[in-house]
Write a protein that holds these residues in place. Structure first.
Motif, short mmCIF file in Angstrom:
data_model
loop_
_atom_site.label_atom_id
_atom_site.label_comp_id
_atom_site.label_asym_id
_atom_site.label_seq_id
_atom_site.Cartn_x
_atom_site.Cartn_y
_atom_site.Cartn_z
N UNK A 6 25.53 62.19 30.78
CA UNK A 6 26.88 61.66 30.55
C UNK A 6 27.59 61.38 31.87
N UNK A 7 27.44 62.29 32.84
CA UNK A 7 28.06 62.11 34.16
C UNK A 7 27.48 60.90 34.88
N UNK A 9 26.05 58.31 33.48
CA UNK A 9 26.52 57.13 32.76
C UNK A 9 27.94 56.76 33.13
N UNK A 10 28.81 57.76 33.27
CA UNK A 10 30.20 57.51 33.65
C UNK A 10 30.27 56.91 35.06
N UNK A 11 29.43 57.41 35.97
CA UNK A 11 29.41 56.85 37.34
C UNK A 11 28.92 55.40 37.32
N UNK A 12 27.89 55.12 36.50
CA UNK A 12 27.40 53.75 36.38
C UNK A 12 28.52 52.82 35.91
N UNK A 13 29.22 53.24 34.89
CA UNK A 13 30.31 52.44 34.34
C UNK A 13 31.38 52.19 35.40
N UNK A 14 31.78 53.24 36.11
CA UNK A 14 32.82 53.12 37.13
C UNK A 14 32.38 52.19 38.26
N UNK A 15 31.15 52.35 38.72
CA UNK A 15 30.64 51.50 39.81
C UNK A 15 30.56 50.05 39.36
N UNK A 41 25.18 53.83 30.00
CA UNK A 41 26.53 54.15 30.46
C UNK A 41 27.19 55.21 29.59
N UNK A 42 26.86 55.24 28.32
CA UNK A 42 27.44 56.24 27.41
C UNK A 42 26.75 57.60 27.54
N UNK A 43 25.66 57.67 28.32
CA UNK A 43 24.91 58.92 28.46
C UNK A 43 24.09 59.23 27.23
#
Length: 184
Positions: A6-7, A9-15, A41-43
């Motif tokens: 999940x973490x 995925x969240x970094x991928x989305x933010x980047x 991205x959703x993990x």
């Protein structure tokens, strides 16, 4: 899925968002469907190293930046003591320890990889840009690349074009351990 997925995925989305890239565009570049990319991205979908390596290249960051969320800080040298390294546990059959996770602007990504026995299951093959060198430290495994299969034992090595789909599987229901150096 795990908190680590999940973490990541969240970094991928933010980047991706900070670079102004749509999910459709990055998915096309990575040769996956937009729905599959959004699962990452959703993990909700496990990452192969190949996927992480490829998406890091698209986003212009280090693989470790995506995995750990911390940017490397050293540029002179990076020391990792015996048994150390940044642990990456994504799939049951593979355990990765990144051996230069604190070094900035790496030209290669060194990992100590342990492949656990996985019964008679034929492993899914993955690919990524660059070249790779694997040196067997312990155990025995089959190395699948393209249509070829090589049996590798302690002291054997293989250097290959990592754009060709490849995978590893242990022999004799015992773990295999190898040093993998992925070059960009």
């Amino acid at each position: 899925m795990t908190e680590q997925l999940k973490d990541i995925g969240a970094r991928l989305s933010m980047l991706r968002e900070s670079m102004g890239i749509t999910p459709e565009k990055i998915a096309a570049t990575l040769e996956v469907s937009p729905s599959e990319y959004l699962l990452y991205e959703a993990g909700e979908k496990d990452f192969s190293f190949s996927f992480l390596y490829n998406v890091a290249g698209v986003l212009g960051v280090d693989v470790v930046d995506i995995i750990s969320g911390e940017s490397p800080k050293l540029s002179l040298c990076s020391v990792v003591r015996a048994g150390g390294g940044y642990e990456i546990n994504r799939r049951k059959a593979y355990d990765y320890k990144h051996l230069a996770f604190t070094f900035r602007n790496k030209k290669a990504e060194p990992f100590m990889v342990t492949v656990e026995p996985n019964g008679d299951t034929i492993p899914e093959r993955h690919s990524h840009d660059g070249q790779e060198f694997n040196y067997m430290v312990a155990g025995c495994m089959d190395f699948f690349i393209g249509d070829m299969v090589y049996t590798l034992s302690e002291g054997d090595s293989v250097y290959f074009d990592s754009a060709v789909p490849h995978a590893m599987k242990t022999h004799d229901d015992a773990p295999a351990k190898f040093l993998a150096i992925v070059m960009k």
